[in-house]
Design a protein around this motif. Structure first.
Motif, short mmCIF file in Angstrom:
data_model
loop_
_atom_site.label_atom_id
_atom_site.label_comp_id
_atom_site.label_asym_id
_atom_site.label_seq_id
_atom_site.Cartn_x
_atom_site.Cartn_y
_atom_site.Cartn_z
N GLY A 95 14.70 104.98 3.94
CA GLY A 95 13.68 104.17 4.57
C GLY A 95 14.16 103.27 5.69
O GLY A 95 13.36 102.55 6.29
N GLN A 96 15.45 103.29 5.98
CA GLN A 96 15.98 102.46 7.06
C GLN A 96 16.41 103.33 8.23
O GLN A 96 17.01 104.38 8.05
CB GLN A 96 17.18 101.65 6.58
N ARG A 97 16.10 102.81 9.43
CA ARG A 97 16.49 103.53 10.65
C ARG A 97 17.93 103.18 11.01
O ARG A 97 18.32 102.03 10.92
CB ARG A 97 15.55 103.18 11.80
N HIS A 98 18.68 104.20 11.41
CA HIS A 98 20.07 104.03 11.81
C HIS A 98 20.28 104.71 13.14
O HIS A 98 19.56 105.64 13.50
CB HIS A 98 21.02 104.66 10.78
N ALA A 99 21.28 104.25 13.86
CA ALA A 99 21.67 104.90 15.11
C ALA A 99 23.18 105.06 15.10
O ALA A 99 23.91 104.20 14.61
CB ALA A 99 21.24 104.07 16.32
N VAL A 100 23.63 106.18 15.61
CA VAL A 100 25.06 106.45 15.69
C VAL A 100 25.38 106.98 17.09
O VAL A 100 24.60 107.74 17.65
CB VAL A 100 25.50 107.45 14.59
N MET A 101 26.48 106.52 17.64
CA MET A 101 26.96 107.05 18.92
C MET A 101 28.01 108.09 18.63
O MET A 101 28.88 107.89 17.78
CB MET A 101 27.56 105.94 19.78
N GLU A 102 27.93 109.19 19.34
CA GLU A 102 28.91 110.26 19.15
C GLU A 102 29.14 110.96 20.47
O GLU A 102 28.35 110.86 21.40
CB GLU A 102 28.45 111.23 18.06
N ILE A 103 30.25 111.65 20.53
CA ILE A 103 30.58 112.44 21.71
C ILE A 103 30.01 113.83 21.48
O ILE A 103 30.32 114.47 20.48
CB ILE A 103 32.12 112.56 21.90
N PHE A 104 29.16 114.30 22.40
CA PHE A 104 28.67 115.68 22.33
C PHE A 104 29.60 116.51 23.21
O PHE A 104 29.67 116.32 24.42
CB PHE A 104 27.23 115.79 22.80
#
Length: 156
Positions: A95-104
């Motif tokens: 139920g919680q929104r998360h964001a992750v940064m990653e290298i594509f």
């Protein structure tokens, strides 16, 4: 007026075994963690020495048939160079929104410690099954790197 540029080129060693996922639509994605030493110059202060020993860890993802073949070449500790772009991915968990940064990753160049024998065994089978050309990337020629940087920065 300058155009936005999103180019990442990182060289380091894999911090663990790569992970591979196949989704319901048949799309394959790999995830790996790239460890890089922090570069702090030649300062000899105790806190700087401790900071230097801790690596930076970057999450790298790649998808498609080339990613599947990359999975078979890569292993923990292997040296690689990743050419790609920085992306933010959002998801919801419990139920919680998360964001992750990653290298594509657009391209992963294999270095010392990669499992060339295992990768070579799987390459032809993957190419035949997917109908895509997959390659062993031991090095990225200078012309390809120049073209990559030019395309990513100017769109030409």
């Amino acid at each position: 007026m300058s155009k936005d540029t999103n180019i990442i080129i990182l060289s380091g060693n894999l911090a663990g075994e790569p992970e591979i996922y196949t989704f319901g639509d048949g799309q394959t994605q790999i995830r790996l963690y790239l460890a890089m030493r922090r570069m702090i110059g030649e300062l000899k202060q105790p806190d700087i020495e401790e900071h230097r020993r801790k690596p930076n860890i970057f999450r790298v993802v790649a998808s498609g048939p080339q990613a599947e073949i990359d999975y078979f070449y890569l292993c923990k500790g292997a040296g690689v160079t990743v050419y790609g772009e920085l992306r933010t991915r959002e998801y919801t968990k419990d139920g919680q929104r998360h964001a992750v940064m990653e290298i594509f990753a657009h391209s992963i160049v294999y270095g010392r410690g990669c499992n060339f024998e295992r990768g070579d065994r799987h390459r032809a089978e993957i190419a035949e099954r997917t109908g895509h050309e997959v390659r062993r990337v031991d090095e990225l020629p200078a012309e390809a790197l120049e073209k990559y940087v030019r395309l990513m920065s100017h769109g030409d």
